[in-house]
Design a protein around this motif. Structure first.
Motif, PDB file in Angstrom:
ATOM      1  N   VAL A 105       0.857  -1.184   0.000  1.00 33.93           N
ATOM      2  CA  VAL A 105       0.000   0.000   0.000  1.00 33.93           C
ATOM      3  C   VAL A 105       0.894   1.236   0.000  1.00 33.93           C
ATOM      4  O   VAL A 105       1.809   1.333   0.815  1.00 33.93           O
ATOM      5  CB  VAL A 105      -0.922  -0.007   1.247  1.00 33.93           C
ATOM      6  N   PRO A 106       0.647   2.191  -0.913  1.00 26.98           N
ATOM      7  CA  PRO A 106       1.459   3.418  -0.931  1.00 26.98           C
ATOM      8  C   PRO A 106       1.348   4.165   0.399  1.00 26.98           C
ATOM      9  O   PRO A 106       0.310   4.124   1.071  1.00 26.98           O
ATOM     10  CB  PRO A 106       0.850   4.243  -2.065  1.00 26.98           C
ATOM     11  N   LEU A 107       2.409   4.854   0.760  1.00 23.17           N
ATOM     12  CA  LEU A 107       2.478   5.549   2.036  1.00 23.17           C
ATOM     13  C   LEU A 107       1.324   6.535   2.229  1.00 23.17           C
ATOM     14  O   LEU A 107       0.763   6.634   3.322  1.00 23.17           O
ATOM     15  CB  LEU A 107       3.822   6.280   2.154  1.00 23.17           C
ATOM     16  N   GLY A 108       0.932   7.219   1.196  1.00 23.31           N
ATOM     17  CA  GLY A 108      -0.156   8.191   1.278  1.00 23.31           C
ATOM     18  C   GLY A 108      -1.507   7.559   1.585  1.00 23.31           C
ATOM     19  O   GLY A 108      -2.383   8.209   2.164  1.00 23.31           O
ATOM     20  N   ASN A 109      -1.687   6.311   1.198  1.00 22.06           N
ATOM     21  CA  ASN A 109      -2.969   5.623   1.421  1.00 22.06           C
ATOM     22  C   ASN A 109      -2.952   4.703   2.628  1.00 22.06           C
ATOM     23  O   ASN A 109      -3.942   4.033   2.912  1.00 22.06           O
ATOM     24  CB  ASN A 109      -3.329   4.789   0.182  1.00 22.06           C
ATOM     25  N   LEU A 110      -1.827   4.640   3.327  1.00 21.31           N
ATOM     26  CA  LEU A 110      -1.652   3.649   4.383  1.00 21.31           C
ATOM     27  C   LEU A 110      -2.628   3.828   5.539  1.00 21.31           C
ATOM     28  O   LEU A 110      -3.229   2.846   5.994  1.00 21.31           O
ATOM     29  CB  LEU A 110      -0.210   3.690   4.886  1.00 21.31           C
ATOM     30  N   ALA A 142      19.156   9.369   3.113  1.00 23.76           N
ATOM     31  CA  ALA A 142      19.130  10.234   1.933  1.00 23.76           C
ATOM     32  C   ALA A 142      18.325   9.644   0.784  1.00 23.76           C
ATOM     33  O   ALA A 142      17.443  10.310   0.232  1.00 23.76           O
ATOM     34  CB  ALA A 142      20.553  10.542   1.473  1.00 23.76           C
ATOM     35  N   LEU A 143      18.583   8.416   0.406  1.00 20.53           N
ATOM     36  CA  LEU A 143      17.906   7.833  -0.745  1.00 20.53           C
ATOM     37  C   LEU A 143      16.402   7.666  -0.517  1.00 20.53           C
ATOM     38  O   LEU A 143      15.608   8.096  -1.364  1.00 20.53           O
ATOM     39  CB  LEU A 143      18.548   6.494  -1.126  1.00 20.53           C
ATOM     40  N   PRO A 144      15.952   7.092   0.613  1.00 17.62           N
ATOM     41  CA  PRO A 144      14.496   6.990   0.818  1.00 17.62           C
ATOM     42  C   PRO A 144      13.806   8.347   0.878  1.00 17.62           C
ATOM     43  O   PRO A 144      12.691   8.500   0.373  1.00 17.62           O
ATOM     44  CB  PRO A 144      14.364   6.257   2.154  1.00 17.62           C
ATOM     45  N   ALA A 165      10.926   9.461  -1.619  1.00 19.08           N
ATOM     46  CA  ALA A 165       9.603   9.820  -1.080  1.00 19.08           C
ATOM     47  C   ALA A 165       9.189  11.209  -1.550  1.00 19.08           C
ATOM     48  O   ALA A 165       8.046  11.420  -1.941  1.00 19.08           O
ATOM     49  CB  ALA A 165       9.613   9.742   0.447  1.00 19.08           C
ATOM     50  N   VAL A 166      10.123  12.128  -1.519  1.00 26.42           N
ATOM     51  CA  VAL A 166       9.813  13.496  -1.938  1.00 26.42           C
ATOM     52  C   VAL A 166       9.629  13.557  -3.450  1.00 26.42           C
ATOM     53  O   VAL A 166       8.728  14.221  -3.944  1.00 26.42           O
ATOM     54  CB  VAL A 166      10.924  14.471  -1.483  1.00 26.42           C
TER      55      VAL A 166
END
Length: 133
Positions: free
Chosen positions: A62-67, A123-125, A129-130
């Motif tokens: 599930v995408p973070l925004g919909n979690l 840094a990478l995550p 995410a951004v």
């Protein structure tokens, strides 16, 4: 024979001693046990809900925004995705524990190194995410 004097740190610069590091490692071990237990509980709950629903395991996350909404609707994939996030952020929680503890003890050198490691690890995550990738 010449006596070797212990190296002293400059005034205002402290380093954690073995006893402090021992307490810190016990605190981090306790944190990891709680962290992994929470992840396993959520993963088990998601798996049970998944198998009870249609008898098949979901393969998507599930995408973070919909979690949050998916968790509120008891979506099994949301519990499994949350468990994966918890396990992935365990080392970050450990690093934060080290950083805070070292700053409290006055060991700024170790705390600064911990912050640098955290920046490299995160840094990478954060960029992904951004950036939405």
């Amino acid at each position: 024979m010449q006596r070797v004097r212990p190296r002293t740190l400059p005034t205002g610069s402290r380093s954690c001693d073995n006893e402090t590091l021992g307490r810190l490692s016990q605190r981090i071990a306790r944190l990891y046990r709680i962290w992994l237990t929470l992840g396993l509980v959520l993963l088990t709950l998601g798996t049970v809900l998944d198998l009870a629903g249609d008898g098949k395991m979901a393969t998507e996350t599930v995408p973070l925004g919909n979690l949050a909404a998916a968790l509120a609707h008891l979506d099994p994939a949301a519990f499994e995705s949350t468990a994966l996030l918890i396990v992935a952020f365990g080392p970050v929680a450990g690093l934060l524990t080290i950083i805070v503890s070292c700053f409290q003890q006055g060991d700024r050198r170790t705390a600064t190194l911990g912050v640098l490691v955290l920046l490299v690890v995160a840094a990478l995550p954060i960029v992904r995410a951004v950036g939405g990738r």
